[in-house]
Design a protein around this motif. Sequence first.
Motif, short mmCIF file in Angstrom:
data_model
loop_
_atom_site.label_atom_id
_atom_site.label_comp_id
_atom_site.label_asym_id
_atom_site.label_seq_id
_atom_site.Cartn_x
_atom_site.Cartn_y
_atom_site.Cartn_z
N PHE A 199 -1.10 1.40 9.66
CA PHE A 199 -1.22 0.12 8.97
C PHE A 199 -2.64 -0.42 9.03
CE2 PHE A 199 3.13 0.22 10.79
CZ PHE A 199 3.86 0.20 9.60
N ASP A 200 -3.06 -1.06 7.94
CA ASP A 200 -4.34 -1.77 7.92
C ASP A 200 -4.23 -2.99 8.82
OD1 ASP A 200 -5.60 -0.05 6.10
OD2 ASP A 200 -4.95 -1.21 4.36
N ALA A 201 -5.36 -3.49 9.27
CA ALA A 201 -5.37 -4.64 10.19
C ALA A 201 -4.62 -5.84 9.61
CB ALA A 201 -6.81 -5.03 10.51
N GLY A 202 -4.81 -6.13 8.34
CA GLY A 202 -4.12 -7.26 7.71
C GLY A 202 -2.61 -7.05 7.65
N GLU A 203 -2.21 -5.81 7.44
CA GLU A 203 -0.78 -5.51 7.41
C GLU A 203 -0.17 -5.75 8.79
OE1 GLU A 203 -0.89 -2.04 3.95
OE2 GLU A 203 -1.15 -1.47 6.06
N VAL A 204 -0.87 -5.32 9.83
CA VAL A 204 -0.40 -5.51 11.21
C VAL A 204 -0.24 -6.99 11.49
CG1 VAL A 204 -0.96 -5.20 13.66
CG2 VAL A 204 -1.38 -3.34 12.04
N ASP A 224 -1.15 3.38 19.51
CA ASP A 224 -2.21 3.79 18.58
C ASP A 224 -1.65 4.08 17.19
OD1 ASP A 224 -4.02 3.61 20.64
OD2 ASP A 224 -4.27 5.79 20.89
N ILE A 225 -0.38 4.44 17.10
CA ILE A 225 0.24 4.77 15.82
C ILE A 225 0.18 3.59 14.85
CG2 ILE A 225 2.63 4.21 16.47
CD1 ILE A 225 1.50 7.17 14.26
N VAL A 226 0.24 2.40 15.38
CA VAL A 226 0.21 1.20 14.53
C VAL A 226 -1.09 1.14 13.73
CG1 VAL A 226 0.26 -1.33 14.51
CG2 VAL A 226 1.79 -0.06 16.03
N GLY A 227 -2.21 1.30 14.41
CA GLY A 227 -3.50 1.26 13.74
C GLY A 227 -3.77 2.46 12.85
N ARG A 285 0.82 -1.22 0.00
CA ARG A 285 0.00 0.00 0.00
C ARG A 285 0.85 1.26 0.00
NH1 ARG A 285 -2.21 2.88 4.17
NH2 ARG A 285 -1.51 1.34 5.66
N PHE A 286 1.99 1.23 0.68
CA PHE A 286 2.89 2.38 0.73
C PHE A 286 3.86 2.40 -0.44
CE2 PHE A 286 2.49 1.95 5.58
CZ PHE A 286 1.50 2.92 5.66
N PHE A 336 0.87 -4.10 19.75
CA PHE A 336 1.95 -4.01 20.72
C PHE A 336 3.25 -4.58 20.14
CE2 PHE A 336 4.33 -6.36 24.02
CZ PHE A 336 4.72 -5.30 24.84
N LEU A 337 3.14 -5.75 19.52
CA LEU A 337 4.32 -6.39 18.93
C LEU A 337 4.90 -5.54 17.80
CD1 LEU A 337 6.26 -8.76 18.77
CD2 LEU A 337 4.58 -9.94 17.33
N VAL A 338 4.05 -5.10 16.89
CA VAL A 338 4.52 -4.30 15.76
C VAL A 338 5.15 -2.99 16.24
CG1 VAL A 338 3.76 -3.02 13.70
CG2 VAL A 338 2.97 -5.38 14.09
N TYR A 339 4.53 -2.34 17.18
CA TYR A 339 5.06 -1.09 17.74
C TYR A 339 6.48 -1.28 18.25
CZ TYR A 339 5.60 2.86 20.94
OH TYR A 339 6.08 3.98 21.60
#
Length: 131
Positions: free
Chosen positions: A101-106, A95-98, A34-35, A68-71
């Motif tokens: 990134f889209d839910a599937g990307e996370v 909150d920056i993660v959501g 997407r990016f 949390f993990l992605v952050y």
Amino acid sequence: MTKKVKKLTITDLLKQKEKYQVKSDTTEELFIERFQSSITIKKPERSLIMESISMTEDKDQAEKADDFLVYNIVVEPNLKDAELQKEFGCAEPTDIVGKLFDAGEVTNIAKFAMDMLGYGASVKQVSDLKN
């Protein structure tokens, strides 16, 4: 025809110590379609994965576990940057993660991180390989 599976020996381990040694400072670049750009993640510590897994077992925190993990593993861009969080109106740091990134990307980023620690299908029963 049965497949012959080589046994890992002490000799193998000693000869190729660097190859087999678990490294904690590993990073990977992941392309986010997407990016049309990549991000850099670091290999998570086992304790971080365990904390994330325990969050999934708490109904109040289960939805936040992947965020949390992605952050905590994305190092570029730096999701912990205060200015970035302020500009995106984050009430909580994760909150920056959501917001980015889209839910599937996370989910896919989190799954890739878990695979880096061997939580994917990195171990198979030998009898399965012979069939």
